[in-house]
Design a protein around this motif. Structure first.
Motif, PDB file in Angstrom:
ATOM      1  N   THR A  48       0.847  -1.130  -0.064  1.00 49.53           N
ATOM      2  CA  THR A  48       0.116  -0.075  -0.020  1.00 49.53           C
ATOM      3  C   THR A  48       0.833   1.098  -0.040  1.00 49.53           C
ATOM      4  O   THR A  48       2.050   1.220   0.790  1.00 49.53           O
ATOM      5  N   ASN A  49       0.427   2.154  -0.513  1.00 51.00           N
ATOM      6  CA  ASN A  49       1.074   3.543  -0.780  1.00 51.00           C
ATOM      7  C   ASN A  49       0.312   4.654  -0.897  1.00 51.00           C
ATOM      8  O   ASN A  49      -0.776   4.383  -1.535  1.00 51.00           O
ATOM      9  N   ASN A  62      -3.479  -0.063  -3.382  1.00 49.06           N
ATOM     10  CA  ASN A  62      -3.162  -1.289  -2.653  1.00 49.06           C
ATOM     11  C   ASN A  62      -2.934  -2.540  -3.641  1.00 49.06           C
ATOM     12  O   ASN A  62      -3.725  -2.471  -4.838  1.00 49.06           O
ATOM     13  N   THR A  63      -2.261  -3.191  -3.554  1.00 47.27           N
ATOM     14  CA  THR A  63      -2.294  -4.434  -4.262  1.00 47.27           C
ATOM     15  C   THR A  63      -1.934  -5.672  -3.418  1.00 47.27           C
ATOM     16  O   THR A  63      -1.477  -5.672  -2.209  1.00 47.27           O
ATOM     17  N   PHE A  90      -0.959 -13.223 -10.546  1.00 52.27           N
ATOM     18  CA  PHE A  90      -2.071 -12.643 -10.258  1.00 52.27           C
ATOM     19  C   PHE A  90      -1.954 -11.661  -9.492  1.00 52.27           C
ATOM     20  O   PHE A  90      -1.653 -11.736  -8.361  1.00 52.27           O
ATOM     21  N   THR A  91      -2.893 -10.400  -9.681  1.00 56.07           N
ATOM     22  CA  THR A  91      -2.829  -9.488  -8.981  1.00 56.07           C
ATOM     23  C   THR A  91      -3.980  -8.674  -8.993  1.00 56.07           C
ATOM     24  O   THR A  91      -4.616  -8.507  -9.945  1.00 56.07           O
ATOM     25  N   SER A  92      -4.463  -8.414  -7.699  1.00 50.47           N
ATOM     26  CA  SER A  92      -5.625  -7.490  -7.466  1.00 50.47           C
ATOM     27  C   SER A  92      -5.324  -6.141  -6.976  1.00 50.47           C
ATOM     28  O   SER A  92      -4.430  -6.047  -6.141  1.00 50.47           O
ATOM     29  N   TYR A  93      -5.807  -5.076  -7.789  1.00 56.77           N
ATOM     30  CA  TYR A  93      -5.472  -3.707  -7.453  1.00 56.77           C
ATOM     31  C   TYR A  93      -6.742  -2.764  -7.084  1.00 56.77           C
ATOM     32  O   TYR A  93      -7.828  -3.140  -7.453  1.00 56.77           O
ATOM     33  N   LEU A 121     -11.288  -0.411  -8.957  1.00 58.99           N
ATOM     34  CA  LEU A 121     -10.485  -1.982  -8.803  1.00 58.99           C
ATOM     35  C   LEU A 121     -10.034  -2.289 -10.185  1.00 58.99           C
ATOM     36  O   LEU A 121     -10.586  -1.910 -11.254  1.00 58.99           O
ATOM     37  N   ASN A 122      -8.992  -3.252 -10.117  1.00 58.27           N
ATOM     38  CA  ASN A 122      -8.497  -3.709 -11.580  1.00 58.27           C
ATOM     39  C   ASN A 122      -7.998  -5.178 -11.009  1.00 58.27           C
ATOM     40  O   ASN A 122      -7.732  -5.494  -9.850  1.00 58.27           O
ATOM     41  N   PHE A 123      -7.835  -5.773 -12.104  1.00 61.81           N
ATOM     42  CA  PHE A 123      -7.094  -7.093 -11.880  1.00 61.81           C
ATOM     43  C   PHE A 123      -5.995  -7.604 -13.048  1.00 61.81           C
ATOM     44  O   PHE A 123      -6.542  -7.109 -14.107  1.00 61.81           O
TER      45      PHE A 123
END
Length: 194
Positions: A48-49, A62-63, A90-93, A121-123
């Protein structure tokens, strides 16, 4: 982790909002095990930043990510090992866009306005290559430092979306990224092969 570019930053800049920081510093936890010259690995990470633009706007990014990998041992010395391999991740944003542009009246809360906080959100799914350097501790052979360098290329491009709002004119993101990780093992076990 460094993302090549985030297309949403152009839209944020045009609207005088804080851009999303393309650098992140994730906390990583994982495991790997060796069978002969092959190394299998799994890594999970969180990051997180915040980015602020004066006192008016702030962005939180956040990731949550998972990465599996397969590598081959190229150099195997007593004090140094080198692996090269491939990864799938695989990453959730999630991005939170804060701005001081609205008032809240608890006697008449306006739920039709989202000016103060927007959550999007994104993925992504990614494939890439990495090299891993393992430096053994000369004072203690059971301890070593692992440095991994890699590059991930997105397998898909998705638009930003929201669970609570309709998003219009969302840019596509590919989330290509370069990363470096430095780690030390907590528990170390070996699988011996004949």
């Amino acid at each position: 982790t460094f993302y090549n570019t985030l297309n949403i930053n152009s839209a944020l800049s045009k609207n005088n909002l804080s851009k999303i920081n393309t650098f992140s510093y994730p906390f990583l936890l994982g495991f790997n095990f060796d069978i002969d010259k092959l190394q299998f690995s799994y890594e999970g990470s969180l990051s997180t930043n915040f980015t602020s633009k004066s006192n008016y706007s702030k962005t939180r990014f956040n990731t949550i990510s998972g990465r599996v990998g397969l590598a081959y041992n190229i150099i195997n010395e007593d004090d140094f090992k080198l692996y090269a391999g491939i990864n799938y991740s695989f990453t959730s944003y999630s991005a939170y866009l804060y701005c001081k542009s609205s008032n809240i009246d608890f006697n008449a809360i306006d739920t039709s306005s989202s000016k103060g906080l927007i959550n999007i959100l994104n993925f992504s799914q990614d494939a890439g290559a990495a090299v891993t350097f393992i430096f053994n501790d000369k004072k203690n052979s059971k301890k070593h430092t692992i440095i991994k360098l890699g590059y991930d290329v997105a397998l898909n491009q998705n638009k930003w979306y929201s669970d609570y709002a309709t998003i219009k004119n969302s840019p596509f993101e590919n989330f290509n990224r370069f990363y470096i990780s430095v780690s030390r093992p907590i528990i170390q076990k070996y699988i011996m092969c004949p």
